[in-house]
Scaffold this motif. Structure first.
Motif, mmCIF file in Angstrom:
data_model
loop_
_atom_site.group_PDB
_atom_site.id
_atom_site.type_symbol
_atom_site.label_atom_id
_atom_site.label_comp_id
_atom_site.label_asym_id
_atom_site.label_seq_id
_atom_site.Cartn_x
_atom_site.Cartn_y
_atom_site.Cartn_z
ATOM 1 N N GLY A 280 0.783 -1.224 0.000
ATOM 2 C CA GLY A 280 0.000 0.000 0.000
ATOM 3 C C GLY A 280 0.816 1.276 0.000
ATOM 4 O O GLY A 280 0.243 2.366 0.007
ATOM 5 N N ARG A 281 2.139 1.182 -0.018
ATOM 6 C CA ARG A 281 2.990 2.369 -0.038
ATOM 7 C C ARG A 281 3.634 2.517 -1.414
ATOM 8 O O ARG A 281 3.898 1.525 -2.103
ATOM 9 N N GLN A 282 3.878 3.773 -1.794
ATOM 10 C CA GLN A 282 4.459 4.078 -3.100
ATOM 11 C C GLN A 282 5.741 4.881 -2.916
ATOM 12 O O GLN A 282 5.858 5.675 -1.981
ATOM 13 N N PRO A 283 6.712 4.717 -3.816
ATOM 14 C CA PRO A 283 7.992 5.420 -3.658
ATOM 15 C C PRO A 283 7.913 6.862 -4.144
ATOM 16 O O PRO A 283 6.954 7.268 -4.814
ATOM 17 N N VAL A 284 8.945 7.625 -3.797
ATOM 18 C CA VAL A 284 9.141 8.972 -4.326
ATOM 19 C C VAL A 284 10.333 8.904 -5.268
ATOM 20 O O VAL A 284 11.434 8.517 -4.860
ATOM 21 N N VAL A 285 10.097 9.241 -6.526
ATOM 22 C CA VAL A 285 11.105 9.069 -7.570
ATOM 23 C C VAL A 285 11.073 10.277 -8.492
ATOM 24 O O VAL A 285 9.991 10.685 -8.948
ATOM 25 N N VAL A 286 12.223 10.852 -8.772
ATOM 26 C CA VAL A 286 12.353 11.912 -9.774
ATOM 27 C C VAL A 286 13.474 11.487 -10.712
ATOM 28 O O VAL A 286 14.657 11.548 -10.357
ATOM 29 N N LEU A 287 13.109 10.999 -11.903
ATOM 30 C CA LEU A 287 14.073 10.433 -12.830
ATOM 31 C C LEU A 287 14.098 11.211 -14.146
ATOM 32 O O LEU A 287 13.048 11.590 -14.679
ATOM 33 N N PHE A 288 15.305 11.385 -14.669
ATOM 34 C CA PHE A 288 15.502 12.058 -15.949
ATOM 35 C C PHE A 288 16.144 11.066 -16.921
ATOM 36 O O PHE A 288 17.241 10.542 -16.652
ATOM 37 N N ILE A 289 15.454 10.809 -18.009
ATOM 38 C CA ILE A 289 15.938 9.891 -19.038
ATOM 39 C C ILE A 289 16.353 10.717 -20.243
ATOM 40 O O ILE A 289 15.515 11.394 -20.863
ATOM 41 N N ASP A 290 17.624 10.713 -20.538
ATOM 42 C CA ASP A 290 18.151 11.469 -21.673
ATOM 43 C C ASP A 290 18.559 10.498 -22.771
ATOM 44 O O ASP A 290 19.277 9.512 -22.509
ATOM 45 N N MET A 291 18.120 10.780 -23.982
ATOM 46 C CA MET A 291 18.397 9.896 -25.094
ATOM 47 C C MET A 291 18.360 10.683 -26.401
ATOM 48 O O MET A 291 17.912 11.842 -26.438
ATOM 49 N N GLU A 292 18.824 10.067 -27.446
ATOM 50 C CA GLU A 292 18.812 10.689 -28.761
ATOM 51 C C GLU A 292 17.370 10.979 -29.169
ATOM 52 O O GLU A 292 16.503 10.100 -29.092
ATOM 53 N N PRO A 293 17.049 12.235 -29.579
ATOM 54 C CA PRO A 293 15.660 12.560 -29.929
ATOM 55 C C PRO A 293 15.051 11.645 -30.985
ATOM 56 O O PRO A 293 13.841 11.392 -30.966
ATOM 57 N N ARG A 294 15.874 11.110 -31.884
ATOM 58 C CA ARG A 294 15.340 10.210 -32.915
ATOM 59 C C ARG A 294 14.881 8.868 -32.340
ATOM 60 O O ARG A 294 14.154 8.125 -33.016
ATOM 61 N N ALA A 295 15.294 8.570 -31.112
ATOM 62 C CA ALA A 295 14.915 7.291 -30.504
ATOM 63 C C ALA A 295 13.606 7.378 -29.737
ATOM 64 O O ALA A 295 13.206 6.394 -29.110
ATOM 65 N N VAL A 296 12.948 8.522 -29.752
ATOM 66 C CA VAL A 296 11.691 8.683 -29.028
ATOM 67 C C VAL A 296 10.776 9.597 -29.841
ATOM 68 O O VAL A 296 11.203 10.628 -30.363
ATOM 69 N N ASP A 297 9.516 9.220 -29.960
ATOM 70 C CA ASP A 297 8.520 10.010 -30.683
ATOM 71 C C ASP A 297 7.654 10.751 -29.665
ATOM 72 O O ASP A 297 6.934 10.129 -28.885
ATOM 73 N N VAL A 298 7.755 12.082 -29.666
ATOM 74 C CA VAL A 298 6.986 12.879 -28.707
ATOM 75 C C VAL A 298 5.670 13.364 -29.298
ATOM 76 O O VAL A 298 4.893 14.029 -28.609
ATOM 77 N N ASN A 299 5.398 13.024 -30.525
ATOM 78 C CA ASN A 299 4.209 13.538 -31.218
ATOM 79 C C ASN A 299 3.110 12.485 -31.273
ATOM 80 O O ASN A 299 2.561 12.189 -32.333
ATOM 81 N N VAL A 300 2.778 11.895 -30.112
ATOM 82 C CA VAL A 300 1.779 10.827 -30.091
ATOM 83 C C VAL A 300 0.621 11.129 -29.150
ATOM 84 O O VAL A 300 -0.261 10.301 -28.989
ATOM 85 N N HIS A 301 0.606 12.306 -28.525
ATOM 86 C CA HIS A 301 -0.436 12.629 -27.554
ATOM 87 C C HIS A 301 -0.794 14.110 -27.707
ATOM 88 O O HIS A 301 0.097 14.950 -27.870
ATOM 89 N N PRO A 302 -2.091 14.460 -27.674
ATOM 90 C CA PRO A 302 -2.470 15.871 -27.865
ATOM 91 C C PRO A 302 -1.790 16.817 -26.884
ATOM 92 O O PRO A 302 -1.416 17.934 -27.252
ATOM 93 N N GLN A 303 -1.627 16.386 -25.641
ATOM 94 C CA GLN A 303 -0.995 17.242 -24.630
ATOM 95 C C GLN A 303 0.462 16.870 -24.385
ATOM 96 O O GLN A 303 1.066 17.342 -23.429
#
Length: 629
Positions: A280-303
């Motif tokens: 019933g408990r959840q962690p606190v996590v702040v993660l930054f994933i850096d990668m080549e922009p061509r390896a991720v498509d950010v144009n898949v959600h209206p927001q």
């Protein structure tokens, strides 16, 4: 007769608004992202009625000229894409050119902007998606956008909005996500004139931004994580398993500094923590994933809240490995055979020092001696060495450890220990002292009663504490030589002739302090700019006090000559904020005190006015000594 026809631009914009502008928080997100893309170092968000009444975003970015100010309200007009290939190398927050026209189509929209060093600025006004009215305006630094009466012309959307408090929480959360992603940018959020979130830039230590966003209590529990794999870098912080939440609101994942929600990443995080968290408990996590922009498509959600990875499994494995490595190397998994919990070395050391101090005081304490109260002849006065008063000294009544007073100087070369202070020198508290305090109540509408680490009763002077952290803010602004920022809440003040004359002659010094005043006829002055923490303060009292504190005209304007004026600013800023110190703001203040410098003097010096150990309270209890039944 043809049944298919092209939609009007107005209707197209309103349809687009339904996808992009879900609620006031969506407007805040899109506009603040634009401010970040414009290179802003400071972003201010002012809200009214949860954002449904008004949203004002002001920044100090590069601004726009007249042509760009007009074009930014046209659909699919953007400075961030030029050709198809650019869509696969996106490094900015925005790129579609839909947000501003969509927002302007469902609100009363005003944009005021200027390019750097421009002699004339530009104002654009749009009402409900109508024809933009473009006119010249005074030049300014960066851009200010005001969005009023959101969804006023789409009542079907407006009626689905939640309560004001709910919309406000969503808007604040939108800023927090961007603040976590950009610790090098200062963020300030207010609602109805009251500060909600204040976080100066902290590029050197991201933990400060995390503590400002999630609460100071998380700071001592933060553990850095890092994992580097081919094409993927995972960095950030997690909280130790001792600090958890009942829900998943403490999980923040960013891809190339863009906040995203991804089930695969959340699953990788949950797998890494499954052996360490209670049910019933959840962690606190702040993660930054850096990668080549061509390896991720950010144009898949209206927001733009979701992305699609070229190698989703590889990214998830990197996230899982980063957290698992940090958890297995963390000190809370060390040997526990020594009887001391290794998972909290700082708190354990703090407790040991506190016990040593308590025992020393107990040996000197006299049974039944009265406690000296703040403000009596036995209590320390403002400006004494007890400003951060870890200086236990006997009072005239014979009690020990119940209040703080100067002690004798230490021998040359000897470093003051915890619980000691040199005369005229404010010793810094042990790390995390203030953040570990647990507020319990308010005494006399000014003093906050807290439980301290190791079993102490701590009384905090709210005004002096606020004054201390505000003084640090003003000193930092003076060192950075930031020019005054025009305030949205100007005022005119009629003053006595000597005061008005002193202020006019000291306008250069006032500008160095972040204030701008202009003669307004007779002995009336117009206040054009104020430091953010003084907006809404008693302008007349502030100006009269500053007139007495400013250095003579013609002299050097540095931290030394302006020291008294800085103390005046800090005192009035504290007085203005004192009555608005909610529980959340008090906890944020305690976190700021942990980073405060206690050497410069304030007008009201005492921060902790009373600290009583639990052992002494028990000795003074109205029962005979001896074992408890």
């Amino acid at each position: 007769m043809a049944r298919i026809a092209l939609l009007s631009d107005t209707l197209i914009n309103k349809i687009a608004a339904g996808e992009v502008v879900e609620r006031p928080a969506s407007v805040v997100k899109e506009l603040v992202e634009n401010s970040i893309d414009a290179g802003s170092r400071t972003v201010r968000v002012a809200l009214e009625r949860g954002g449904l009444g008004r949203i004002t975003i002001s920044d100090d970015g590069h601004g726009m000229g007249p042509e760009d100010a007009r074009m930014c309200l046209a659909r699919h007009a953007t400075s961030k894409l030029r050709q198809l290939d650019d869509l696969f190398t996106i490094s900015t927050k925005g790129f579609r050119g839909e947000a501003l026209p969509a927002i302007a189509s469902v609100s009363r929209f005003t944009l005021h902007t200027a390019e750097p060093d421009a002699q004339v600025g530009t104002r654009v006004v749009v009402e409900g998606g109508g024809e933009p009215l473009v006119e010249e305006a005074p030049p300014r630094v960066g851009t200010v956008i005001s969005v009023e009466d959101l969804f006023y012309n789409t009542p079907a959307r407006r009626k689905f909005m939640r309560r004001e408090s709910t919309e406000l929480q969503h808007a604040e959360e939108a800023v927090i996500r961007l603040a976590l992603a950009h610790p090098d940018v200062s963020f300030f959020v207010e609602h109805g004139g009251q500060q909600l979130f204040t976080s100066p830039a902290s590029p050197g230590d991201p933990r400060e931004r995390i503590a400002a966003a999630l609460g100071p209590g998380v700071h001592p529990h933060l553990v850095p994580v890092e994992e580097r794999r081919l094409g993927v870098t995972v960095t950030g912080h997690i909280a130790s398993p001792e600090y958890t939440l009942p829900n998943a609101r403490g999980i923040y994942t960013f891809v190339n500094r863009r906040y995203i929600r991804d089930r695969g990443l959340n699953s990788a995080i949950q797998r890494a923590f499954q052996e360490f968290l209670a049910a019933g408990r959840q962690p606190v996590v702040v993660l930054f994933i850096d990668m080549e922009p061509r390896a991720v498509d950010v144009n898949v959600h209206p927001q733009k809240l979701e992305v699609r990875f070229a190698d989703a499994r590889g990214v998830g494995d990197a996230v899982n490995a980063a957290i698992v490595r940090a958890l297995r190397a963390a000190p809370w998994l060390g040997s526990k055979g020594d009887g001391l919990a290794p998972e909290q070395p700082r708190q354990a050391a703090h407790y040991a020092m506190a016990v040593e101090r308590f025992l020393t005081r107990a040996q000197e304490a006299t049974w039944g001696a009265p406690l000296p109260l703040p403000g009596t002849q036995d209590a320390p006065g403002p400006g004494s060495a007890a400003e951060f008063p870890f200086a236990p000294g006997p009072s005239s009544s014979g009690s020990a450890g119940s209040t703080f007073a100067p002690v004798s100087p230490l021998p040359p070369g000897r470093t003051p220990a915890f619980g000691q202070a040199q005369p005229q020198l404010n010793e810094a508290p042990p790390p995390g002292y203030f953040g570990a305090l647990r507020p319990m109540g308010v005494l006399g509408e000014r003093f906050h009663v807290c439980e301290g680490p190791g079993g102490t009763l701590v009384v905090l002077d709210a005004h002096a504490a606020l004054e201390r952290v505000r003084l640090m803010t003003f000193q930092k602004a003076l060192e950075d030589e930031k020019p005054p920022v025009p305030t949205l809440f100007g005022a005119t003040v009629e003053l006595p002739v000597p005061v008005a004359r002193a202020l006019v002659e000291g306008r250069e010094a006032l500008a160095r302090l972040g204030l701008e005043v202009e003669p307004f006829g007779g002995t009336t002055l117009a206040v054009k700019a104020l430091p953010p923490s003084l907006v809404g303060a008693d302008a007349r009292a502030l100006l009269e006090a500053l007139a007495r504190a400013l250095p003579p005209p013609g002299g050097a304007l540095d931290a030394t000559s302006l020291a008294e004026a800085l103390r005046v600013l800090a005192c009035h800023a504290a007085r203005h904020a004192e009555g608005q110190l909610s529980d959340g703001k008090l906890r944020a203040l305690l976190g700021e005190l942990d980073a405060a410098d206690f050497h410069p003097s304030c007008i009201h010096g005492t921060v902790v006015v009373l600290e009583v150990p639990l052992l002494e309270l028990e000795r003074r209890a109205l029962r005979p000594p001896g074992p408890r039944p």
